[in-house]
Design an enzyme around this catalytic site. Structure first.
Site, PDB file in Angstrom:
ATOM      1  N   HIS A 242       0.865  -1.181   0.000  1.00  0.00           N
ATOM      2  CA  HIS A 242       0.000   0.000   0.000  1.00  0.00           C
ATOM      3  C   HIS A 242       0.901   1.229   0.000  1.00  0.00           C
ATOM      4  CE1 HIS A 242      -3.725   2.303   0.729  1.00  0.00           C
ATOM      5  NE2 HIS A 242      -2.898   3.138   1.345  1.00  0.00           N
ATOM      6  N   CYS A 243       0.717   2.082  -1.002  1.00  0.00           N
ATOM      7  CA  CYS A 243       1.563   3.273  -1.143  1.00  0.00           C
ATOM      8  C   CYS A 243       0.765   4.521  -0.782  1.00  0.00           C
ATOM      9  CB  CYS A 243       2.087   3.377  -2.571  1.00  0.00           C
ATOM     10  SG  CYS A 243       3.114   4.845  -2.855  1.00  0.00           S
ATOM     11  N   PRO A 244       1.145   5.221   0.289  1.00  0.00           N
ATOM     12  CA  PRO A 244       0.406   6.438   0.638  1.00  0.00           C
ATOM     13  C   PRO A 244       0.569   7.556  -0.386  1.00  0.00           C
ATOM     14  CG  PRO A 244       2.370   6.204   1.999  1.00  0.00           C
ATOM     15  CD  PRO A 244       2.233   4.926   1.236  1.00  0.00           C
TER      16      PRO A 244
END
Length: 299
Positions: A156-158
């Site tokens: 998961h990439c913010p």
């Protein structure tokens, strides 16, 4: 064979009483699945906004501080077009990576009707995610931010406020590549501009005062260097992950390989589309992912 914690958890998932299909809410109807994908996460939204602001800041410095005051018209036009084209492709890739469904498994599909539709044979098992009440396909993992199971979830990439998974990995790879390219381009132009200003009068090499010009260039240099290193590393790890057909989570957990091994070229075409063309570099071309196999849920 030594039983690892992952295998022990899988054994629990295989028990019929663990599925509890009567407690699952049926997934939404097909008409509601066409809505836009967007994760309502405050940190992710802030990071996405910061990303766009940093690109706009870089474009501001490149155009108004370095290129517009330049006396070399050809140099300004060529570099202005090139930088803005790369910046546009970077933001378009970011937009697609952020608003594309990464490969979410229908929430609440662990119903009695769905399990019966799989027509399980003796010895075949399915896995259920206890958090989103979904039958998990092979290689799917649950994301605590998206609150969904994602097929072939890498991480998961913010910065894109989304998971990187089966359906949007291409856009994430293009985003990191184009950001790395504009960062390198900006660093080269900053270097040339400093040399030009040292040889000429500082008051003539920029529309701003010399102190303001130096501050703006140093900030751009710091930003470009930081993002060049970060996105280059991310681009390299993503390409390696695609070529080896092993996601970041699978590498981190050292999961046992249960899927067929393919060539690096086949793995690249699976992510970027068939066949090889200029569309691989376009964030507007959607790769052909093929139809989902209903038996991907069965082990």
């Amino acid at each position: 064979m030594m039983i690892t914690p992952i295998h022990r958890f899988r054994d629990i998932e295989r028990r019929p009483e663990y599925l509890q299909p009567d407690k699952c809410v049926p997934p939404p109807s097909q008409s509601s699945l066409g809505t836009m994908w967007f994760i309502r996460d405050g940190c992710g939204i802030a990071c996405a906004v910061v990303t766009w602001m940093l690109v706009f800041y870089a474009d501001f410095v490149v155009l108004l501080v370095m290129l517009v005051p330049s006396r070399d018209y050809i140099y300004s036009v060529i570099n202005g077009i090139l930088f803005n084209m790369l910046a546009f492709l970077a933001l378009a890739s970011h937009f697609r990576a952020m608003l594309s469904d990464p490969g979410a498994v229908p929430k609440g599909n662990a119903t009695k009707e769905f399990i019966e539709s799989l027509q399980l044979k003796p010895g075949q098992v399915v896995y259920k995610c206890p958090k989103c009440c979904s039958i998990k396909p092979d290689r799917a993992h649950h994301c605590s931010v998206c609150k969904r199971c994602i097929r072939k979830m890498d991480h998961h990439c913010p910065w894109v406020n989304n998971c990187v998974g089966e359906n949007n990995q291409k856009y994430f790879v293009l985003f990191t590549m184009y950001i790395a390219l504009i960062s390198m381009h900006a660093l080269i132009m900053v270097g040339f501009h400093f040399l030009y200003c040292f040889e000429e009068d500082w008051t003539k090499c920029s529309s701003f005062s010399p102190p303001t010009t130096v501050i703006l260039l140093i900030l751009l240099c710091f930003e470009a260097l930081l993002f060049l290193i970060f996105t280059s590393v991310m681009f390299g790890t993503q390409v390696h992950s695609i070529c080896t057909d092993e996601t970041g989570i699978e590498q981190l957990k050292k999961e046992e390989r249960r899927w067929a091994k393919k060539t690096k070229w086949m793995n690249m075409k699976a992510v970027f589309g068939h066949p090889f063309s200029i569309a691989w570099l376009s964030p507007f071309a959607t790769p052909d992912q093929g139809k989902a196999d209903p038996y991907q849920y069965v082990v």
